[in-house]
Design an enzyme around this catalytic site. Structure first.
Site, mmCIF file in Angstrom:
data_model
loop_
_atom_site.group_PDB
_atom_site.id
_atom_site.type_symbol
_atom_site.label_atom_id
_atom_site.label_comp_id
_atom_site.label_asym_id
_atom_site.label_seq_id
_atom_site.Cartn_x
_atom_site.Cartn_y
_atom_site.Cartn_z
ATOM 1 N N ASP A 147 0.262 -37.905 -15.590
ATOM 2 C CA ASP A 147 0.013 -38.209 -14.165
ATOM 3 C C ASP A 147 -1.022 -37.244 -13.601
ATOM 4 O OD1 ASP A 147 2.112 -38.747 -11.166
ATOM 5 O OD2 ASP A 147 0.000 -39.117 -11.597
ATOM 6 N N ARG A 151 -3.842 -34.737 -6.642
ATOM 7 C CA ARG A 151 -2.586 -34.361 -5.968
ATOM 8 C C ARG A 151 -1.686 -33.528 -6.876
ATOM 9 N NH1 ARG A 151 -2.437 -39.615 -7.318
ATOM 10 N NH2 ARG A 151 -1.012 -40.117 -9.056
ATOM 11 N N ASN A 152 -1.928 -33.606 -8.196
ATOM 12 C CA ASN A 152 -1.095 -32.862 -9.157
ATOM 13 C C ASN A 152 -1.811 -31.654 -9.743
ATOM 14 O OD1 ASN A 152 1.019 -34.580 -8.754
ATOM 15 N ND2 ASN A 152 0.425 -35.991 -10.385
ATOM 16 N N ASP A 165 2.490 -29.701 -13.149
ATOM 17 C CA ASP A 165 3.476 -30.776 -13.375
ATOM 18 C C ASP A 165 3.146 -31.665 -14.557
ATOM 19 O OD1 ASP A 165 3.425 -30.646 -9.881
ATOM 20 O OD2 ASP A 165 5.040 -29.932 -11.157
HETATM 21 C C1 LIG Z 1 6.481 -36.065 -11.977
HETATM 22 N N1 LIG Z 1 5.371 -35.420 -11.298
HETATM 23 C C2 LIG Z 1 4.029 -35.733 -11.729
HETATM 24 C C3 LIG Z 1 5.601 -34.501 -10.289
HETATM 25 C C4 LIG Z 1 6.851 -33.922 -10.131
HETATM 26 C C5 LIG Z 1 7.062 -32.995 -9.103
HETATM 27 C C6 LIG Z 1 6.013 -32.665 -8.224
HETATM 28 C C7 LIG Z 1 4.759 -33.240 -8.403
HETATM 29 C C8 LIG Z 1 4.553 -34.163 -9.426
HETATM 30 C C9 LIG Z 1 3.619 -32.858 -7.484
HETATM 31 C C10 LIG Z 1 4.121 -32.513 -6.126
HETATM 32 N N2 LIG Z 1 5.210 -31.548 -6.218
HETATM 33 C C11 LIG Z 1 5.219 -30.471 -5.292
HETATM 34 C C12 LIG Z 1 5.923 -30.637 -4.089
HETATM 35 C C13 LIG Z 1 5.932 -29.577 -3.178
HETATM 36 C C14 LIG Z 1 5.288 -28.369 -3.453
HETATM 37 C C15 LIG Z 1 4.605 -28.210 -4.681
HETATM 38 C C16 LIG Z 1 3.980 -26.868 -4.950
HETATM 39 C C17 LIG Z 1 3.248 -26.216 -3.905
HETATM 40 C C18 LIG Z 1 2.700 -24.954 -4.152
HETATM 41 N N3 LIG Z 1 1.960 -24.204 -3.241
HETATM 42 C C19 LIG Z 1 1.704 -24.452 -1.929
HETATM 43 C C20 LIG Z 1 1.078 -23.463 -1.154
HETATM 44 C C21 LIG Z 1 0.805 -23.706 0.186
HETATM 45 C C22 LIG Z 1 1.142 -24.912 0.735
HETATM 46 C C23 LIG Z 1 0.888 -25.208 2.171
HETATM 47 O O1 LIG Z 1 1.789 -25.509 2.902
HETATM 48 N N4 LIG Z 1 -0.365 -25.221 2.664
HETATM 49 C C24 LIG Z 1 -0.659 -25.543 4.069
HETATM 50 C C25 LIG Z 1 -1.546 -24.458 4.632
HETATM 51 O O2 LIG Z 1 -2.720 -24.286 3.810
HETATM 52 C C26 LIG Z 1 -2.353 -23.889 2.469
HETATM 53 C C27 LIG Z 1 -1.522 -24.948 1.818
HETATM 54 C C28 LIG Z 1 1.762 -25.847 -0.089
HETATM 55 N N5 LIG Z 1 2.040 -25.613 -1.377
HETATM 56 C C29 LIG Z 1 2.880 -24.342 -5.427
HETATM 57 O O3 LIG Z 1 2.385 -23.195 -5.644
HETATM 58 N N6 LIG Z 1 3.572 -24.983 -6.394
HETATM 59 C C30 LIG Z 1 3.734 -24.381 -7.726
HETATM 60 C C31 LIG Z 1 4.130 -26.230 -6.181
HETATM 61 C C32 LIG Z 1 4.527 -29.278 -5.581
HETATM 62 C C33 LIG Z 1 3.698 -29.204 -6.844
HETATM 63 O O4 LIG Z 1 4.494 -28.917 -7.928
HETATM 64 C C34 LIG Z 1 6.192 -31.687 -7.162
HETATM 65 O O5 LIG Z 1 7.209 -30.980 -7.102
#
Ligand SMILES: CN(C)c1ccc2c(c1)CCN(c1cccc(-c3cc(Nc4ccc(C(=O)N5CCOCC5)cn4)c(=O)n(C)c3)c1CO)C2=O
Length: 285
Positions: A147, A151-152, A165
């Site tokens: 995937d 976004r990933n 991921d």
């Molecule tokens: C099955 N597949 C493909 C999957 C499974 C799980 C996930 C995903 C795909 C992708 C999405 N996802 C997910 C969900 C939530 C968080 C994370 C996620 C977000 C991170 N970092 C940040 C940092 C800042 C901000 C933020 O709020 N801002 C706003 C202000 O300006 C700076 C940025 C957001 N995330 C991070 O370091 N990791 C490791 C994971 C992730 C990524 O991991 C998942 O948890």
């Protein structure tokens, strides 16, 4: 008394394997968002290490299969891969603990910085090369992402870009996501052989990488705009491909197009893509 009627001590076999993280060493902080498996929070591990903690929502993941795979995933180490530090799997919900990337997803980063990025072709190409390095490492390790998309990927300090991921798609229980007819299946990043036979390979990751390059050079536009999934499937089957983004030089678009060869064998490997992109980047300076 013979050993077989002595009660087995509760800690037997609980040798703290290196991929098992002690939850008492984690201090959870603010929420970062939520994904396929539920809420993700920033945290501190052993007092000082910044981490991101996925807290597995019940019924979203085939947990036992994932915990087995985690042992392999912790061994995948590269500067352009988000490092899996380990899991807390002794209690429910299980936690997945990875390195923390302070700028969040590449997709949101592209959209937030469109004004400054759209004129900086060299930097857009550098973002693509960083993702390609991470993917070439996975390809060498015969590890399929399944995937890959902007976004990933995540952006960290000094604007480092890393693939995140990888491989997790195999553990999602939501069949709206896993089946190609489902509403959450990433149709717009899927090649014909995945649309027709869900045949994933490093060459299907290469197709998705081509779409990711298009996302980067459009600073986060949605591929195929507002076309419905069925319309995209029809266009992809008929060999229609995404148009050249304005910010994209011809040589880069030629590389993007090669990722969308109908036949997986005809698409370049990530190793070859990396060499070609670096050559173009050197030609640009
Ligand atoms: C099955 N597949 C493909 C999957 C499974 C799980 C996930 C995903 C795909 C992708 C999405 N996802 C997910 C969900 C939530 C968080 C994370 C996620 C977000 C991170 N970092 C940040 C940092 C800042 C901000 C933020 O709020 N801002 C706003 C202000 O300006 C700076 C940025 C957001 N995330 C991070 O370091 N990791 C490791 C994971 C992730 C990524 O991991 C998942 O948890």
């Amino acid at each position: 008394t013979s050993p077989c009627d002595r009660p087995v001590p509760p800690t037997a076999g609980l040798s703290h394997d290196k991929w098992e993280i002690d939850p008492t060493e984690l201090h959870l902080l603010e929420e970062l968002g939520s994904g396929q498996f539920g809420v993700v929070r920033r945290g501190k591990w052993r007092g000082s290490i910044d981490v991101a903690v996925k807290m597995m929502k019940e019924g979203t993941m085939s947990e036992d299969d994932f915990i087995e795979e985690a042992k392999v995933m912790t061994k995948l180490q590269h500067t352009n891969l988000v490092q899996l530090y380990g899991v807390c799997s002794k209690d429910r919900p299980i936690y997945i603990v990875t390195e923390y990337m302070r700028h969040g997803s590449l997709l949101n980063y592209l959209r937030r910085h469109e004004a400054s990025l759209s004129t900086n072709v060299g930097y857009l190409l550098d973002i693509c090369i960083q993702v390609c390095r991470g993917m070439a490492y996975l390809e060498r390790r015969n590890y399929i992402h399944r995937d890959l998309a902007a976004r990933n990927c995540l952006v960290g300090s000094e604007n480092v870009v890393k693939v995140a991921d990888f491989g997790l798609a195999r553990y999602v229980l939501d069949d709206q996501y896993t089946s190609s007819g489902g509403t959450k299946f990433p149709i717009k990043w899927a090649p014909p052989e995945v649309l027709n036979y869900t045949r994933f390979s490093s060459k299907s990751d290469v197709w998705a990488y081509g779409v990711l390059m298009w996302e980067v050079f459009t600073c986060g536009k949605m591929p195929y705009g507002r076309l419905k999934n069925a319309e995209v499937v029809d266009r992809v089957q008929r060999g229609l491909i995404l148009e050249k983004p304005k910010a994209c030089v011809k040589e880069v678009y030629e590389i993007m197009r090669k990722c969308w060869a109908h036949c997986p064998e005809v698409r370049p490997s990530f190793r070859v893509l990396k060499e070609q992109l670096i050559n173009v980047n050197q030609g640009l300076v």
